[in-house]
Design a protein around this motif. Structure first.
Motif, PDB file in Angstrom:
ATOM      1  N   THR A   1       0.872  -1.178   0.000  1.00  0.00           N
ATOM      2  CA  THR A   1       0.000   0.000   0.000  1.00  0.00           C
ATOM      3  C   THR A   1       0.908   1.227   0.000  1.00  0.00           C
ATOM      4  OG1 THR A   1      -0.178   0.188   2.425  1.00  0.00           O
ATOM      5  CG2 THR A   1      -1.740  -1.263   1.324  1.00  0.00           C
ATOM      6  N   ALA A   2       1.435   1.562  -1.145  1.00  0.00           N
ATOM      7  CA  ALA A   2       2.411   2.643  -1.256  1.00  0.00           C
ATOM      8  C   ALA A   2       1.735   3.949  -1.658  1.00  0.00           C
ATOM      9  CB  ALA A   2       3.493   2.275  -2.265  1.00  0.00           C
ATOM     10  N   GLY A   3       1.658   4.868  -0.720  1.00  0.00           N
ATOM     11  CA  GLY A   3       1.110   6.182  -1.019  1.00  0.00           C
ATOM     12  C   GLY A   3      -0.363   6.191  -1.332  1.00  0.00           C
ATOM     13  N   VAL A   4      -1.140   5.339  -0.666  1.00  0.00           N
ATOM     14  CA  VAL A   4      -2.575   5.293  -0.961  1.00  0.00           C
ATOM     15  C   VAL A   4      -3.467   5.430   0.271  1.00  0.00           C
ATOM     16  CG1 VAL A   4      -2.392   4.029  -3.130  1.00  0.00           C
ATOM     17  CG2 VAL A   4      -2.501   2.762  -0.995  1.00  0.00           C
ATOM     18  N   PHE A   5      -2.989   5.042   1.450  1.00  0.00           N
ATOM     19  CA  PHE A   5      -3.885   5.065   2.606  1.00  0.00           C
ATOM     20  C   PHE A   5      -4.224   6.470   3.071  1.00  0.00           C
ATOM     21  CE2 PHE A   5      -4.254   0.592   3.245  1.00  0.00           C
ATOM     22  CZ  PHE A   5      -5.405   0.474   4.024  1.00  0.00           C
ATOM     23  N   HIS A   6      -3.469   7.478   2.618  1.00  0.00           N
ATOM     24  CA  HIS A   6      -3.864   8.844   2.978  1.00  0.00           C
ATOM     25  C   HIS A   6      -5.109   9.292   2.218  1.00  0.00           C
ATOM     26  CE1 HIS A   6      -0.112   9.224   0.363  1.00  0.00           C
ATOM     27  NE2 HIS A   6      -1.094   9.454  -0.480  1.00  0.00           N
TER      28      HIS A   6
ATOM     29  N   GLN B   1     -11.427  14.793  -6.366  1.00  0.00           N
ATOM     30  CA  GLN B   1     -12.182  13.569  -6.103  1.00  0.00           C
ATOM     31  C   GLN B   1     -11.552  12.742  -4.992  1.00  0.00           C
ATOM     32  OE1 GLN B   1     -13.685  11.462  -9.853  1.00  0.00           O
ATOM     33  NE2 GLN B   1     -11.926  12.590 -10.656  1.00  0.00           N
ATOM     34  N   ASN B   2     -10.341  13.119  -4.590  1.00  0.00           N
ATOM     35  CA  ASN B   2      -9.577  12.300  -3.651  1.00  0.00           C
ATOM     36  C   ASN B   2      -9.049  13.133  -2.494  1.00  0.00           C
ATOM     37  OD1 ASN B   2      -8.616  11.310  -6.735  1.00  0.00           O
ATOM     38  ND2 ASN B   2      -9.461   9.720  -5.421  1.00  0.00           N
ATOM     39  N   PRO B   3      -9.900  13.494  -1.530  1.00  0.00           N
ATOM     40  CA  PRO B   3      -9.421  14.226  -0.358  1.00  0.00           C
ATOM     41  C   PRO B   3      -8.342  13.428   0.372  1.00  0.00           C
ATOM     42  CG  PRO B   3     -11.820  14.178  -0.425  1.00  0.00           C
ATOM     43  CD  PRO B   3     -11.349  13.224  -1.472  1.00  0.00           C
ATOM     44  N   MET B   4      -7.494  14.136   1.120  1.00  0.00           N
ATOM     45  CA  MET B   4      -6.357  13.515   1.777  1.00  0.00           C
ATOM     46  C   MET B   4      -6.495  13.551   3.288  1.00  0.00           C
ATOM     47  SD  MET B   4      -2.605  14.310   0.290  1.00  0.00           S
ATOM     48  CE  MET B   4      -2.229  13.456  -1.210  1.00  0.00           C
ATOM     49  N   TYR B   5      -6.051  12.477   3.919  1.00  0.00           N
ATOM     50  CA  TYR B   5      -6.128  12.344   5.366  1.00  0.00           C
ATOM     51  C   TYR B   5      -4.763  11.921   5.908  1.00  0.00           C
ATOM     52  CZ  TYR B   5     -11.005  12.283   3.987  1.00  0.00           C
ATOM     53  OH  TYR B   5     -12.208  12.597   3.418  1.00  0.00           O
TER      54      TYR B   5
END
Length: 267
Positions: free
Chosen positions: A158-163, A213-217
């Motif tokens: 999971t590289a750079g996606v869970f945010h 479309q892809n907010p960041m957390y």
């Protein structure tokens, strides 16, 4: 106005930017549209180091795959794999062992279409169009692919996606479902944006991505550590990307890496 080019799958609204295509642009790729580039420029205004951050994250993915290969892993599940670029997981793993098998997972149409094109003649790699936040559907499709043997250790990436996974989606439960599906000796690699590094710039990035479309957390080190429940973190633990088992001399400033990275082994 939306762009139409020959490699765009039918039904894709090129006027709406996506995180996968933004990342492609930051890495210097060519599979992005005007809307993606416009969002990326705002991203760069908030975080001028964004291109370096993207490069460091991609380099971590390579090192994590090679680390797993060195420990006997020959099959990989790459969640949120994105648009294919140089140094894909199957290229890295199959260079070490041509029999290595890879299942890529993404729901972005352009990412899936290009993965299908690249993997057309590779019997040991495939892509499935699923949302990684719905692990039951992903796992069912991965089993159906026939490429992964869930009785043997698997490298889950999971590289750079869970945010991009909001707290209300319960990221810990998502990871736990993947963890429970793979046997002991499997590995999990995670990299994701954090507010612990350059908090002011990270706050600006969050604001920019709210309009996409892809907010960041972003998550703290302790929140990322919680994702590894049931895994034993390998050295050096959770660190900025350039500090995770670097190769040779490391000249990148870890305080400006933006992303924490770690790998754990299921016990």
């Amino acid at each position: 106005m939306s762009e139409r080019v020959s490699w765009v799958p039918d039904g894709v609204d090129t006027g709406k930017p996506s995180a996968a295509r933004l990342y492609d642009y930051l890495l210097g790729g060519g599979h992005n549209f005007a809307a993606d580039r416009a969002l990326a420029e705002k991203f760069l205004q908030a975080q001028p180091n964004a291109r370096t951050i993207a490069r460091l994250n991609r380099s971590f993915l390579r090192r994590a795959v090679l680390f797993m290969v060195d420990r006997g892993i020959r099959q990989f599940l790459d969640l949120g794999s994105g648009i294919p670029t140089v140094g894909n997981v199957h290229e890295i793993a199959q260079k070490a062992d041509p029999e290595s098998r890879v299942v890529y997972v993404d729901f972005e149409e352009v990412a899936v279409a290009h993965s299908q094109l690249i993997l057309e003649h590779d019997p040991n790699a495939t892509v499935i169009q699923e949302d990684m936040t719905k692990p039951d559907a992903v796992l069912q499709a991965a089993r159906h692919s026939g490429l992964l043997d869930f009785a043997r250790p698997i490298g889950v990436l999971t590289a750079g996606v869970f945010h991009f996974v909001p707290p209300q989606a319960d990221p810990n439960a998502i990871v736990a479902t993947y963890r429970d599906a793979v046997p002991a000796g499997s590995y999990l690699a995670v990299s994701q944006f954090t507010q612990d590094l350059q908090p002011e710039e990270m706050a600006g990035v969050v604001e920019v991505m709210k309009k996409s479309q892809n907010p960041m957390y972003p998550r703290t080190k302790s929140e990322i550590e919680a994702l590894f429940d049931g895994f034993e973190l390998v050295e050096p633990g959770i660190v900025p990307t350039p500090l995770w088992r670097p190769e040779g001399a490391n000249t990148d400033d870890p305080d400006k890496a933006g992303i924490y990275a770690a790998v754990g082994r299921k016990v």
